[in-house]
Design an enzyme around this catalytic site. Structure first.
Site, mmCIF file in Angstrom:
data_model
loop_
_atom_site.group_PDB
_atom_site.id
_atom_site.type_symbol
_atom_site.label_atom_id
_atom_site.label_comp_id
_atom_site.label_asym_id
_atom_site.label_seq_id
_atom_site.Cartn_x
_atom_site.Cartn_y
_atom_site.Cartn_z
ATOM 1 N N ASP A 288 0.836 -1.203 0.000
ATOM 2 C CA ASP A 288 0.000 0.000 0.000
ATOM 3 C C ASP A 288 0.871 1.254 0.000
ATOM 4 O OD1 ASP A 288 -2.179 -1.602 0.053
ATOM 5 O OD2 ASP A 288 -2.678 -1.269 2.162
ATOM 6 N N PHE A 289 1.970 1.210 0.746
ATOM 7 C CA PHE A 289 2.874 2.365 0.840
ATOM 8 C C PHE A 289 3.464 2.708 -0.531
ATOM 9 C CE2 PHE A 289 7.166 4.115 1.357
ATOM 10 C CZ PHE A 289 6.884 5.241 2.115
ATOM 11 N N ASP A 290 3.974 1.679 -1.233
ATOM 12 C CA ASP A 290 4.578 1.913 -2.549
ATOM 13 C C ASP A 290 3.542 2.386 -3.566
ATOM 14 O OD1 ASP A 290 7.081 1.233 -1.651
ATOM 15 O OD2 ASP A 290 6.940 -0.875 -2.256
ATOM 16 N N SER B 23 -36.213 -6.518 -16.657
ATOM 17 C CA SER B 23 -36.274 -7.292 -15.417
ATOM 18 C C SER B 23 -36.106 -8.765 -15.779
ATOM 19 C CB SER B 23 -37.625 -7.087 -14.728
ATOM 20 O OG SER B 23 -37.839 -5.733 -14.458
ATOM 21 N N LEU B 24 -36.034 -9.621 -14.759
ATOM 22 C CA LEU B 24 -35.976 -11.063 -14.984
ATOM 23 C C LEU B 24 -37.254 -11.713 -14.476
ATOM 24 C CD1 LEU B 24 -32.346 -12.035 -13.862
ATOM 25 C CD2 LEU B 24 -33.272 -12.251 -16.156
ATOM 26 N N GLU C 55 -25.405 -18.495 -13.091
ATOM 27 C CA GLU C 55 -24.690 -17.440 -12.380
ATOM 28 C C GLU C 55 -25.426 -17.108 -11.083
ATOM 29 O OE1 GLU C 55 -23.898 -14.053 -15.090
ATOM 30 O OE2 GLU C 55 -24.709 -15.376 -16.633
ATOM 31 N N LYS D 102 -27.122 -14.818 -8.408
ATOM 32 C CA LYS D 102 -27.854 -13.551 -8.520
ATOM 33 C C LYS D 102 -27.422 -12.664 -7.352
ATOM 34 C CE LYS D 102 -32.489 -11.743 -9.278
ATOM 35 N NZ LYS D 102 -32.436 -10.669 -8.290
ATOM 36 N N ASP E 72 -27.131 -9.525 -4.838
ATOM 37 C CA ASP E 72 -28.123 -8.647 -4.224
ATOM 38 C C ASP E 72 -27.513 -7.267 -4.024
ATOM 39 O OD1 ASP E 72 -30.582 -8.037 -3.290
ATOM 40 O OD2 ASP E 72 -30.325 -8.908 -1.307
ATOM 41 N N GLU F 145 -23.699 -5.437 -11.050
ATOM 42 C CA GLU F 145 -24.361 -5.146 -9.782
ATOM 43 C C GLU F 145 -23.360 -4.506 -8.834
ATOM 44 O OE1 GLU F 145 -28.373 -5.945 -8.233
ATOM 45 O OE2 GLU F 145 -27.442 -6.196 -10.179
ATOM 46 N N TYR G 254 -21.974 -9.095 -15.230
ATOM 47 C CA TYR G 254 -22.631 -10.317 -15.690
ATOM 48 C C TYR G 254 -23.144 -10.295 -17.133
ATOM 49 C CZ TYR G 254 -26.721 -7.562 -14.207
ATOM 50 O OH TYR G 254 -27.657 -6.571 -14.035
ATOM 51 N N LYS H 222 -29.267 -18.682 -17.972
ATOM 52 C CA LYS H 222 -29.371 -18.033 -19.284
ATOM 53 C C LYS H 222 -29.066 -19.039 -20.390
ATOM 54 C CE LYS H 222 -27.561 -13.696 -17.381
ATOM 55 N NZ LYS H 222 -26.381 -12.819 -17.301
ATOM 56 N N LYS I 18 -35.142 -18.238 -7.460
ATOM 57 C CA LYS I 18 -34.954 -17.597 -6.168
ATOM 58 C C LYS I 18 -34.877 -18.656 -5.067
ATOM 59 C CE LYS I 18 -34.968 -13.650 -6.018
ATOM 60 N NZ LYS I 18 -35.791 -12.455 -6.156
ATOM 61 N N CYS J 131 -65.239 2.524 1.847
ATOM 62 C CA CYS J 131 -63.912 3.073 1.561
ATOM 63 C C CYS J 131 -63.358 3.752 2.816
ATOM 64 C CB CYS J 131 -63.996 4.074 0.407
ATOM 65 S SG CYS J 131 -62.426 4.899 0.069
ATOM 66 N N CYS K 180 -63.166 7.835 1.823
ATOM 67 C CA CYS K 180 -64.334 8.686 1.529
ATOM 68 C C CYS K 180 -65.656 8.076 1.998
ATOM 69 C CB CYS K 180 -64.403 8.994 0.033
ATOM 70 S SG CYS K 180 -64.738 7.528 -0.990
ATOM 71 N N CYS L 282 -63.442 1.116 -4.703
ATOM 72 C CA CYS L 282 -64.218 2.298 -4.332
ATOM 73 C C CYS L 282 -64.657 2.964 -5.641
ATOM 74 C CB CYS L 282 -63.371 3.273 -3.508
ATOM 75 S SG CYS L 282 -64.173 4.879 -3.284
ATOM 76 N N CYS M 105 -62.649 10.671 -4.358
ATOM 77 C CA CYS M 105 -61.846 9.964 -3.350
ATOM 78 C C CYS M 105 -60.399 10.430 -3.455
ATOM 79 C CB CYS M 105 -61.960 8.454 -3.599
ATOM 80 S SG CYS M 105 -61.128 7.443 -2.367
#
Length: 665
Positions: A31-33, A80-81, A111, A113, A115, A170, A222, A285, A309, A403, A406, A421, A427
C-alpha cells in the site's frame, strides 16, 4: 522519456496494480509503494494539466459534487428477470424455449444472482464513458463520478475487446466492509445501516464522490451488450471481459442440461452462506447468443433468461391491526400492521394481505401470530397463521364494506379478486394516485414534480385532476411549503415540456384501467389518435391483436364518461400529443396488414430489432414461433435447422433479408 510518457507509464502501472488487488485479489505492491506512485502521478498531472485524463487512477479518490443526477435514456433497455421458485417452474421455462427454438440442443450458463444495485457501464474504444443506474429500465441516473471511485471497475481496458459496448453489473457492498462501516457508526453514536443492498444503492446517489470513495463498494459484472458479433456465446464474452479487466465472478458455470442447472442450484443453496456478499438466487441463461436473439423479449423480461430464487427467509410475529389502502384505480388492498420484526436485513412492520379471498383462505385474524416472508425477498407477505398461538377470544375478520378514505360503499364485480371504491372523482387517494401516475417516468415524465408535491397541490386546491397541471402558474406554486422560485419555475417548465411526449405514452398516462404500457402502444399504433380510440365499439377493439374483452370494455367505459371526455378536450387545448405524430405516420404503412411474420437467423443490412420494427411499422405482427398462421419467414444466415424443417413441413414461405427490404420499399 518525455513528461507525457512518464505520466502514461505511471497510469498503466497503477492500473495493473489496481486490477491485481481489486479484481484478482492478489496484491503485487505494498500500500505504501502504491501511494508513493499515486502521489508522483498526481504531482505530474497537476504540473501538466494538458495531459488530464478523466479515467486516470488519480480520479478514483473522488471529490466532485453532484447536486442533481442527470436522467439518461438507456441505449439498450434494462429488462427485469422473470422469477421461478421451484424446479417445475424451470422445467416449464425450458419447454417454452425449446418449442420456440424448435430444438432441445440448448446449453445454459448458471450465475449467482447478486443482491445489490444494478448498473450499466458504457465503454467506447476501450475507455469508460459513463455509468447509469437501472432506473425504470428505460432511463436511469448518471452516476459516473461516483462509479469512478470503485476500484474494481476498469476505466481503461488492458487489451483489445469489442469496440463500443455496455457492461451490465451489480454494485454490491461486501459483508466484511458493511460490518466494518456499522462498527464505525456505532462507535460514533450513529444508527447502523440496515442492510448491504440498500446501503450500496444509497451510496450511488451521494452528492460527494469523495464520500463514495471511502465506502468499500465492489462491482460484479454479468453481461456484455453490443451489436458486434465477436463472440458466439454469453460465456465466451464474459471470459474475455474478465481478461481485459472486468470483475466477472468465477462462479459462472456452463450447464449442458437442465439437470446440471439443478445441480448448480442445489450446491449453492447451501454454499451461498459462505460467500463474502449477499446472493438471493441463481440466474439461468441460454448460452448461445444467436439463440438469445431468436428468443427475444416479452414486454418485461428476456425469454432467454430466468431467475431461480432461493427459499425466502421466514419469521413469526403478531398481527395487531388490518388497515385498507386505496389505489389510483380505486382498488382496495388490505394491509397487515405487524409487531416490528427483522427479516432479510430489514425491519418489517407491514405486509400485504392482497384481497378478501386471501384473508379468508388463510383465516387471518387480529392478534394472530403469523409467519411472514419476503415474496422474492422484496415484498413482505403473510404465508400462514400459527394456530397454536391463536387467542381464545379470536373472531373471524370481517372485510371492510366502505372506503376508508371517503366512506363510499365498496363494490366487487364477479370474477374480480379485489374490492373497489367507485367514487373515482371524489376519493382523495384516487385523485392523487391518477395524477402521480400521469407524471411518472414511463408516462408524461414531468421533471420538477414529485408525488409529495402533487399531494400538496391537491390539498391546497390548486389541482383536482391531471389537466389542471397545465393551468398552474409560477406565482401560485411559490407560496407552497419547501418551494422556491427556481423550483416552481422548473415545475411549470417541466409540465409545459410534457406536451412533447408521444401519444403512446400519453395514452398510458391517462390511467385507463387494464391499459398498461404495452397495451397503450398497441392501441396507439392501431387507432392513431384518441378520437379514433374513443369512438371504437367493442367489436372493433377486440379485433386488435391481444386486446381482450376486459380491456375493450374498460376503454369503452372510460370513453363514455363525461368527466373523461372533458379532461381529454382540455388536454387537447393545452397541446398534449393525443395522436400519432405526422413524422411517425410517415414511416407507417399497411403493406403487411394481417401478416404474421417470423424472423430467424443472423442479418447483415438490418439488426433483428430494426427488422421487427419495420414489420410492425408496416402493419405486420412479429411472431416468435412457426405455425399454420405464419404468413412467411424472414430468414438470415444460420437459420435453425428445426425451424427450417417445420417451415417446409407446413409449407410456409421463406424470404431473404433483401426480399423483405424490397417488399416494404
Amino acid at each position: 522519456m518525455t513528461i507525457q510518457q512518464q505520466i502514461e507509464t505511471l497510469r498503466e502501472d497503477l492500473r495493473a496494480h489496481n486490477y491485481n488487488y481489486y479484481v484478482l485479489d492478489n496484491a503485487t505492491i505494498s500500500d505504501f509503494d502504491f501511494d508513493i506512485k499515486l502521489k508522483e502521478l498526481e504531482k505530474l498531472e497537476e504540473e501538466n494539466p494538458q495531459f488530464f485524463d478523466a479515467n486516470s487512477p488519480t480520479q478514483r479518490v473522488g471529490g466532485g459534487i453532484t447536486k442533481n443526477f442527470e436522467t439518461v435514456t438507456h441505449k439498450n433497455r434494462m429488462y427485469s428477470l422473470d422469477n421461478s421458485y421451484s424446479k417445475e417452474d424451470l422445467l416449464d421455462w425450458e419447454k417454452r424455449i425449446q418449442k420456440m427454438l424448435g430444438t432441445d440442443d440448448i446449453e445454459y450458463t448458471c450465475e449467482l444472482k447478486y443482491d445489490g444495485a444494478s448498473i450499466n457501464l458504457t465503454f467506447e474504444n476501450g475507455k469508460f464513458v459513463k455509468a447509469v443506474t437501472r432506473g425504470d429500465g428505460f432511463q436511469g441516473d448518471d452516476v459516473s463520478k461516483n462509479i469512478r471511485t470503485i476500484k474494481s471497475i476498469p476505466l481503461h481496458l488492458k487489451n483489445d475487446f469489442v469496440t463500443d459496448f455496455e457492461m451490465r453489473g451489480e454494485i454490491i457492498l461486501p459483508l466484511g466492509g458493511f460490518n466494518k462501516m456499522n462498527e464505525e457508526r456505532v462507535s460514533n453514536g450513529e444508527e447502523e445501516y440496515k442492510n448491504p443492498r440498500n446501503t450500496a444503492s444509497g451510496s450511488l446517489k451521494l452528492q460527494d464522490s469523495a464520500e463514495v470513495a471511502k465506502r468499500p463498494l465492489d462491482c460484479l459484472l454479468y453481461q456484455v451488450v453490443t451489436s458486434e458479433r465477436k463472440y458466439k456465446t454469453h460465456f465466451e464474452s464474459l471470459e474475455n471481459a474478465r481478461k481485459v479487466g472486468f470483475k466477472v465472478p468465477k462462479t459462472i458455470t456452463l450447464a449442458a442440461s437442465i439437470d446440471a442447472v439443478f445441480d448448480f442450484v442445489n450446491s449453492w443453496d447451501s454454499k451461498r452462506h459462505n460467500l463474502p456478499y449477499e446472493t438471493d438466487g441463481v440466474v439461468i441463461k441460454v448460452n448461445n447468443l444467436q439463440q438469445q436473439e431468436e428468443l427475444g423479449y416479452t414486454a418485461k423480461a428476456p425469454r432467454w433468461a430466468i431467475a431461480y430464487k432461493f427459499k425466502a427467509e421466514q419469521v413469526s410475529t403478531v398481527l395487531h391491526e388490518i388497515t385498507y389502502q386505496v389505489g389510483r384505480t380505486g382498488a382496495i388492498t388490505p394491509v397487515a400492521n405487524l409487531e416490528p420484526v427483522q427479516l432479510a436485513g430489514t425491519v418489517v412492520k407491514r405486509a400485504s394481505l392482497h384481497n378478501a379471498d386471501q384473508i379468508e383462505k388463510l383465516d387471518i385474524r387480529i392478534n394472530d401470530t403469523v409467519f411472514v416472508e419476503k415474496g422474492g425477498e422484496i415484498i413482505p407477505k403473510i404465508i400462514a397463521v400459527d394456530l397454536t398461538k391463536r387467542p381464545e377470544s379470536s373472531a373471524p375478520t370481517k372485510y371492510a364494506t366502505n372506503c376508508p378514505e371517503c366512506n363510499t360503499e365498496l363494490v366487487r364485480t364477479v370474477g374480480d379478486a379485489k374490492h373497489y371504491c367507485p367514487n373515482e372523482f371524489g376519493c382523495a387517494p384516487q385523485i392523487t394516485g391518477r395524477i402521480q401516475h400521469f407524471i411518472s417516468r414511463k408516462a408524461m415524465d414531468i421533471d420538477g414534480l414529485g408525488g409529495e408535491t402533487v399531494d400538496l397541490l391537491r390539498k391546497e386546491g390548486l389541482i383536482h385532476n391531471y389537466a389542471d397541471l397545465y393551468d398552474l402558474k409560477v406565482e401560485q406554486v411559490i407560496p407552497l411549503e419547501r418551494m422556491a422560485e427556481k423550483s416552481a419555475q422548473n415545475m411549470v417548465d417541466g409540465i409545459k415540456k410534457s406536451t412533447e411526449i408521444p401519444f403512446e405514452k400519453v395514452l398510458f398516462a391517462l390511467g385507463i384501467r387494464f391499459v398498461g404500457e404495452t397495451v397503450a402502444k398497441k392501441l396507439a399504433k392501431h387507432f392513431k389518435s384518441i378520437d379514433n380510440l374513443m369512438a371504437a365499439d367493442l367489436e372493433t377493439l377486440i379485433s386488435v391483436d391481444e386486446i381482450g374483452e376486459r380491456i375493450a370494455q374498460s376503454v369503452i367505459d372510460f370513453s363514455q364518461d363525461l368527466g373523461n371526455i372533458q379532461l381529454i378536450d382540455r388536454l387537447k387545448s393545452y397541446g398534449v400529443q393525443l395522436e400519432v405524430s405526422a413524422e411517425n405516420l410517415a414511416n407507417q404503412t399497411d403493406k403487411l396488414q394481417g401478416k404474421v411474420i417470423v424472423v430467424s437467423g443472423v442479418f447483415h443490412q438490418m439488426s433483428r430489432n430494426e427488422l421487427k420494427k419495420a414489420i410492425e411499422d408496416n402493419g405486420g405482427k412479429v411472431s416468435s414461433s412457426i405455425s399454420k398462421k405464419t404468413s412467411f419467414i424472414v430468414a438470415g444466415d444460420n437459420m435453425g435447422p428445426s425451424k427450417l424443417t417445420k417451415a417446409q413441413d407446413l409449407g410456409v414461405e421463406i424470404i431473404t433479408e433483401q426480399d423483405f427490404i424490397n417488399l416494404i420499399n
